[in-house]
Scaffold this active site. Structure first.
Site, PDB file in Angstrom:
ATOM      1  CB  ILE A  13      31.404  75.739 -24.771  1.00 10.96           C
ATOM      2  CG1 ILE A  13      31.120  77.232 -24.970  1.00 10.96           C
ATOM      3  CG2 ILE A  13      30.935  75.245 -23.407  1.00 10.96           C
ATOM      4  CD1 ILE A  13      29.650  77.550 -25.112  1.00 10.96           C
TER       5      ILE A  13
ATOM      6  NE  ARG B  80      28.022  66.379 -11.979  1.00 11.75           N
ATOM      7  CZ  ARG B  80      26.812  66.415 -12.505  1.00 11.75           C
ATOM      8  NH1 ARG B  80      26.572  65.822 -13.669  1.00 11.75           N
ATOM      9  NH2 ARG B  80      25.817  67.011 -11.871  1.00 11.75           N
TER      10      ARG B  80
ATOM     11  CG  ASP C 234      22.194  73.601 -27.707  1.00  8.64           C
ATOM     12  OD1 ASP C 234      23.374  73.694 -28.068  1.00  8.64           O
ATOM     13  OD2 ASP C 234      21.837  72.961 -26.714  1.00  8.64           O
TER      14      ASP C 234
ATOM     15  CE  LYS D  34      25.340  82.722 -25.294  1.00  4.69           C
ATOM     16  NZ  LYS D  34      26.440  81.790 -25.533  1.00  4.69           N
TER      17      LYS D  34
END
Length: 336
Positions: free
Chosen positions: A18, A40, A181, A100
């Site tokens: 995404i 990370r 989701d 979201k």
């Protein structure tokens, strides 16, 4: 006064699918630059930067948040990391667009909203549906009373997939399940039109890991309106939706959260299609571009909240998702 020529510099936090999709959506928007990415894992950030021609790759979220060349950060992690990632960026003084579902629960959402408001910083949930031109036209049609008073909403979103037990969709620690989701779309759609419900009922089938894979939701309002909603990752749906009113109804045959048309039905009238081409001449602008454009409009205007995706509305949706999760018995580690 808004300066439409001001260049908005984006940072991308996370390097998954995404994040790549959003980065691609920013390309071609005027006065927009993607200047940094953070992960990370330094090697992941570097690879993403090379693929997307981004100047700076940061090997930690903190480094990205501290980058003074970044105006706004797009948070593209799984839900379970939204609170930490978005909070880190806000603490560093960055505006944030957060994917979201906004967080794992309403408590975390309230913490982010309070932090942004206390700091006077822009924060928005990446609810692209609310920014879509055809959904904005839908709200106008309903406000004009074309179908009368809204009495019902039905909407469903499902995908079919053979997700193994280790997949994030089946992992409670990552906020797995259909609800966050997929269910966030029909719940947000219903609440866009009717506001926060007064009554909530729900049922779900749970996986062996304890997350929902097939969920039904009924929302009720004291004024008499009802919404029947569904989400699943066990079967494909065309994502249909219907809005019924006292004088007619509006139907979305598919893709209600990224539509290219809806049809108005009224007694005594021929069906009236409303097409995306009727409300915009820019059909190449995808759903993510609409939300990105709204973020940049707000930043240029000095607004800290979007009127299209208000933070109070995001909090209301999170409260509903909390209530549904309680009723279906889904528990995320460390979340009440």
């Amino acid at each position: 006064m808004s300066d439409g020529t001001r260049i908005i510099r984006w940072g991308i936090l996370a390097t998954g699918g995404i994040a790549a999709e959003f980065t691609a959506a920013l390309r071609g928007l005027p006065n927009t630059e993607v200047v940094a990415v953070g992960s990370r894992r330094p090697e992941s950030a570097k690879a993403f930067a090379e693929r997307h021609d981004i100047l700076r790759a940061h090997g930690s979220w903190a480094e990205l948040a501290a980058d003074d060349e970044v105006d706004v950060v797009y948070v593209a992690t799984p839900h379970s990391a939204h609170r930490a990632a978005a909070g880190l960026c806000l603490e560093a003084g960055r505006a944030v667009l957060c994917e979201k579902a906004f967080t794992l629960d309403s408590r975390q959402a309230r913490e982010l909203v309070d932090l942004a408001r206390d700091r006077g910083l822009f924060l928005m949930e990446a609810m692209w549906t609310y920014c879509h031109p055809l959904i904005r036209r839908l709200r106008e049609v309903i406000a004009d009373g074309v179908i009368g008073e809204v009495r019902g909403v039905s909407a469903a979103f499902g995908i079919a997939g053979d997700f193994p037990p280790e997949h994030r969709l089946r992992d409670p620690a990552q906020g797995g399940g259909a609800l966050l989701d997929l269910g966030v779309y029909p719940v947000s759609f219903a609440q866009l039109l009717l506001g926060e419900p007064d009554a909530i009922r729900a049922w779900a089938h749970l996986t062996p890991e304890g997350v929902d894979d097939n969920t039904g939701i009924v929302l009720g309002w004291d004024g008499g309106a009802v919404a029947t909603l569904g989400c699943t990752f066990t079967a494909d749906t065309d994502a249909p939706a219907t809005i019924t009113g006292t004088r007619g109804r509006i139907e979305f045959a598919d893709g209600f959260f990224y539509p290219d048309r809806f049809v108005i039905h009224r007694r005594g009238h021929e069906p009236q299609p409303v097409l995306l081409a009727d409300v915009t001449d820019d059909l190449e602008r995808g759903t993510m571009r609409h939300e990105a454009a709204e973020v940049m409009r707000c930043l240029r205007a000095g607004e800290t909240e979007s009127p299209l995706v208000p933070l109070d509305g995001t909090l209301a949706v999170m409260r509903t998702l909390d209530a549904v999760r309680e009723r279906i018995g889904v528990v995320y580690p460390g979340v009440a």
